[in-house]
Motif scaffolding. Structure first.
Motif, PDB file in Angstrom:
ATOM      1  N   HIS B 166       0.846  -1.206   0.000  1.00 63.05           N
ATOM      2  CA  HIS B 166       0.000   0.000   0.000  1.00 63.05           C
ATOM      3  C   HIS B 166       0.878   1.252   0.000  1.00 63.05           C
ATOM      4  N   MET B 167       1.855   1.273   0.907  1.00 59.07           N
ATOM      5  CA  MET B 167       2.767   2.417   1.031  1.00 59.07           C
ATOM      6  C   MET B 167       3.530   2.642  -0.267  1.00 59.07           C
ATOM      7  N   LEU B 168       3.962   1.539  -0.904  1.00 59.19           N
ATOM      8  CA  LEU B 168       4.750   1.631  -2.138  1.00 59.19           C
ATOM      9  C   LEU B 168       3.921   2.137  -3.323  1.00 59.19           C
ATOM     10  N   GLY B 169       2.614   2.160  -3.172  1.00 58.02           N
ATOM     11  CA  GLY B 169       1.757   2.795  -4.174  1.00 58.02           C
ATOM     12  C   GLY B 169       1.876   4.315  -4.143  1.00 58.02           C
ATOM     13  N   HIS B 170       2.453   4.840  -3.076  1.00 56.78           N
ATOM     14  CA  HIS B 170       2.564   6.295  -2.915  1.00 56.78           C
ATOM     15  C   HIS B 170       3.985   6.820  -2.997  1.00 56.78           C
ATOM     16  N   GLN B 171       4.975   5.967  -2.711  1.00 56.11           N
ATOM     17  CA  GLN B 171       6.356   6.458  -2.581  1.00 56.11           C
ATOM     18  C   GLN B 171       7.308   5.273  -2.707  1.00 56.11           C
ATOM     19  N   PRO B 172       8.577   5.527  -3.094  1.00 49.34           N
ATOM     20  CA  PRO B 172       9.506   4.415  -3.335  1.00 49.34           C
ATOM     21  C   PRO B 172      10.106   3.780  -2.085  1.00 49.34           C
ATOM     22  N   PHE B 173      10.088   4.476  -0.960  1.00 52.83           N
ATOM     23  CA  PHE B 173      10.693   3.936   0.266  1.00 52.83           C
ATOM     24  C   PHE B 173       9.785   4.236   1.459  1.00 52.83           C
ATOM     25  N   VAL B 174       9.901   3.468   2.526  1.00 51.09           N
ATOM     26  CA  VAL B 174       9.183   3.787   3.764  1.00 51.09           C
ATOM     27  C   VAL B 174       9.585   5.192   4.209  1.00 51.09           C
ATOM     28  N   GLY B 175      10.840   5.556   3.960  1.00 50.89           N
ATOM     29  CA  GLY B 175      11.333   6.891   4.301  1.00 50.89           C
ATOM     30  C   GLY B 175      10.866   7.986   3.363  1.00 50.89           C
ATOM     31  N   GLY B 176      10.142   7.652   2.312  1.00 47.77           N
ATOM     32  CA  GLY B 176       9.650   8.633   1.344  1.00 47.77           C
ATOM     33  C   GLY B 176      10.397   8.511   0.032  1.00 47.77           C
ATOM     34  N   ALA B 177      11.001   9.602  -0.430  1.00 46.44           N
ATOM     35  CA  ALA B 177      11.737   9.586  -1.705  1.00 46.44           C
ATOM     36  C   ALA B 177      13.048   8.826  -1.571  1.00 46.44           C
ATOM     37  N   THR B 178      13.589   8.781  -0.378  1.00 43.43           N
ATOM     38  CA  THR B 178      14.856   8.084  -0.119  1.00 43.43           C
ATOM     39  C   THR B 178      14.692   7.228   1.134  1.00 43.43           C
ATOM     40  N   PRO B 179      15.557   6.211   1.313  1.00 39.72           N
ATOM     41  CA  PRO B 179      15.368   5.292   2.436  1.00 39.72           C
ATOM     42  C   PRO B 179      15.767   5.899   3.784  1.00 39.72           C
ATOM     43  N   LEU B 180      15.112   5.410   4.822  1.00 36.37           N
ATOM     44  CA  LEU B 180      15.450   5.755   6.206  1.00 36.37           C
ATOM     45  C   LEU B 180      15.561   4.444   6.999  1.00 36.37           C
ATOM     46  N   PHE B 181      15.845   4.572   8.274  1.00 37.65           N
ATOM     47  CA  PHE B 181      15.985   3.372   9.112  1.00 37.65           C
ATOM     48  C   PHE B 181      14.738   2.491   9.042  1.00 37.65           C
ATOM     49  N   ALA B 182      13.562   3.090   8.902  1.00 35.67           N
ATOM     50  CA  ALA B 182      12.333   2.291   8.792  1.00 35.67           C
ATOM     51  C   ALA B 182      12.411   1.308   7.616  1.00 35.67           C
ATOM     52  N   ASP B 183      13.054   1.718   6.514  1.00 34.67           N
ATOM     53  CA  ASP B 183      13.255   0.774   5.409  1.00 34.67           C
ATOM     54  C   ASP B 183      14.155  -0.371   5.829  1.00 34.67           C
ATOM     55  N   TYR B 184      15.236  -0.021   6.526  1.00 39.28           N
ATOM     56  CA  TYR B 184      16.209  -1.057   6.890  1.00 39.28           C
ATOM     57  C   TYR B 184      15.598  -2.069   7.855  1.00 39.28           C
ATOM     58  N   ILE B 185      14.622  -1.618   8.644  1.00 38.27           N
ATOM     59  CA  ILE B 185      13.944  -2.542   9.565  1.00 38.27           C
ATOM     60  C   ILE B 185      13.286  -3.676   8.776  1.00 38.27           C
ATOM     61  N   VAL B 186      12.514  -3.328   7.764  1.00 39.26           N
ATOM     62  CA  VAL B 186      11.812  -4.366   6.998  1.00 39.26           C
ATOM     63  C   VAL B 186      12.775  -5.063   6.028  1.00 39.26           C
ATOM     64  N   PHE B 187      13.713  -4.287   5.474  1.00 37.50           N
ATOM     65  CA  PHE B 187      14.740  -4.901   4.627  1.00 37.50           C
ATOM     66  C   PHE B 187      15.452  -6.023   5.379  1.00 37.50           C
ATOM     67  N   GLY B 188      15.799  -5.777   6.637  1.00 35.41           N
ATOM     68  CA  GLY B 188      16.496  -6.786   7.444  1.00 35.41           C
ATOM     69  C   GLY B 188      15.742  -8.107   7.474  1.00 35.41           C
ATOM     70  N   ALA B 189      14.429  -8.019   7.595  1.00 39.22           N
ATOM     71  CA  ALA B 189      13.617  -9.242   7.660  1.00 39.22           C
ATOM     72  C   ALA B 189      13.693 -10.026   6.353  1.00 39.22           C
ATOM     73  N   LEU B 190      13.613  -9.321   5.222  1.00 42.66           N
ATOM     74  CA  LEU B 190      13.627 -10.023   3.932  1.00 42.66           C
ATOM     75  C   LEU B 190      15.049 -10.446   3.537  1.00 42.66           C
ATOM     76  N   GLN B 191      16.036  -9.692   3.965  1.00 36.73           N
ATOM     77  CA  GLN B 191      17.431 -10.073   3.720  1.00 36.73           C
ATOM     78  C   GLN B 191      17.760 -11.353   4.498  1.00 36.73           C
ATOM     79  N   TRP B 192      17.265 -11.452   5.697  1.00 33.44           N
ATOM     80  CA  TRP B 192      17.372 -12.665   6.525  1.00 33.44           C
ATOM     81  C   TRP B 192      16.782 -13.857   5.771  1.00 33.44           C
ATOM     82  N   LEU B 193      15.593 -13.637   5.201  1.00 35.10           N
ATOM     83  CA  LEU B 193      14.928 -14.691   4.436  1.00 35.10           C
ATOM     84  C   LEU B 193      15.754 -15.078   3.208  1.00 35.10           C
ATOM     85  N   LYS B 194      16.275 -14.070   2.524  1.00 32.08           N
ATOM     86  CA  LYS B 194      17.015 -14.333   1.278  1.00 32.08           C
ATOM     87  C   LYS B 194      18.321 -15.081   1.561  1.00 32.08           C
TER      88      LYS B 194
END
Lengths: 227, 227
Positions: B166-194
């Motif tokens: 839903h969020m990505l329908g409005h902007q490219p990152f959780v942080g908005g136009a550029t990534p913030l720590f909030a992106d890295y929080i969820v990135f960490g989960a999927l990187q763990w999976l990968k």
């Protein structure tokens, strides 16, 4: 200049219940702006302000008409920068979109499954026809079929709120020490549940219940005034 | 002064996989700070830095030792204020706690159910004993019982990520136009999976996959370098 907020009501105009409209009510109070709320029946929306918007909320602020709760919050932040911030900086704006995603994609689904019949019962007859038709098309089920899953939806609600509970272990509001628009986004969903069904269906000592109570206390209890 | 990051690895020290440690790797790169990563086996954590922390990540920055990924991010924000912000203001800090709640309470559960056996297989024998015992106690099920639900967990993953979509329908990152720590929080989960399973188990054209790819592209592809 007083802002006009067009919101949503059923047969009783004194009980506006839309989650998105409640977000804007709270946002306007947060900014300390004078406003007049005009609750509309579903079927009155297309003929209001020359059919400006198919959905509520929308606001008139002087010559400006703005629809969509998030866009309204952004408009208020931009046009009333000297009043308390609704977002706490650009990172807060961006993250609020994620909170919106969570609220609409997770919480709204559960609330709908609990409240759908109650909402139908609150509406005037003309709106009931519109509501049944549009919702049954959207859900692919009759209102009665959804109502049969009500107890299961109530049972699913606490787990759906787990992300909020985690956050509340660290701070009293999504906004941190004090509430921001991100709080009003989730508050709107539970206020919708409370007004339409009479309860948020959570134990009183649940951290989410205590947070919801703190939100109801805001702005001289504006959220508590509609039951 | 180079910062030391203590992170987590299995038998192969070149493949650190902890979600919380990846958050800190990305945060350190975001701040442009020089650091040395020292991946530890689970059972090596209690004897490192005089048993400072029972869990990783923790960092040493000169005389300071700081544990917990969120507290580390806050420490970096406070002590390196002239480098790019990890939060985008106080509203962003607060909302990141909510994103953490979502990631840990929703995404981590699904990832665990997919990856648990793969994680076990990556570990050195001593760590395998520790891991099996601690995880089976926590989950109340054997690793093999969890593994039996792997396909169901993979099937549940796309829905768990709906708030992000839903969020990505409005902007490219959780942080908005550029990534913030909030992106890295969820990135960490999927990187763990990968890293643990070889895949994030999503279609390549899923908006979440495209966002994950954008995160992998950051900082000269540091996330892509571990596979």
């Amino acid at each position: 200049m007083t802002i006009t907020l067009y919101s949503l009501c059923g047969a009783d105009a004194a009980r506006p219940f839309s989650p998105h409209c409640w977000k804007v009510v709270m946002a306007l109070h947060h900014k300390g702006l004078a406003f007049e709320e005009r609750p509309l029946a579903f079927t009155a929306i297309p003929t209001t302000e020359n059919g400006f918007s198919k959905t509520v909320p929308f606001i008139r602020d002087g010559q400006e008409l703005i629809s969509d709760s998030f866009r309204i919050a952004q408009y208020l932040e931009e046009h009333y920068p000297d009043e308390p911030s609704l977002f706490g900086g650009q990172g807060g704006v961006a993250a609020a979109r994620f909170v919106e995603g969570y609220s609409q994609q997770v919480v709204h689904g559960v609330v709908s499954r609990i409240a759908l019949s109650d909402i139908h019962a609150m509406l005037a007859p003309t709106d009931q026809d519109y509501f049944r038709k549009s919702r049954e098309e959207r859900l692919g089920r009759t209102l009665e079929e959804v109502a049969a899953g009500r107890d299961a939806a109530i049972a699913a609600l606490p787990a759906a709120l787990q992300p909020l509970r985690h956050m509340l272990g660290h701070q009293p509001f999504v906004g941190g020490a004090t509430p921001l628009f991100a709080d009003y986004i989730v508050f709107g969903a539970l206020q919708w549940l409370k007004i339409t069904t009479g309860s948020i269906h959570l134990p009183a000592d649940d951290p989410v219940s205590r947070w919801f109570d703190r939100c109801l206390d805001l702005y001289e209890g504006v959220g508590r005034a509609v039951a």
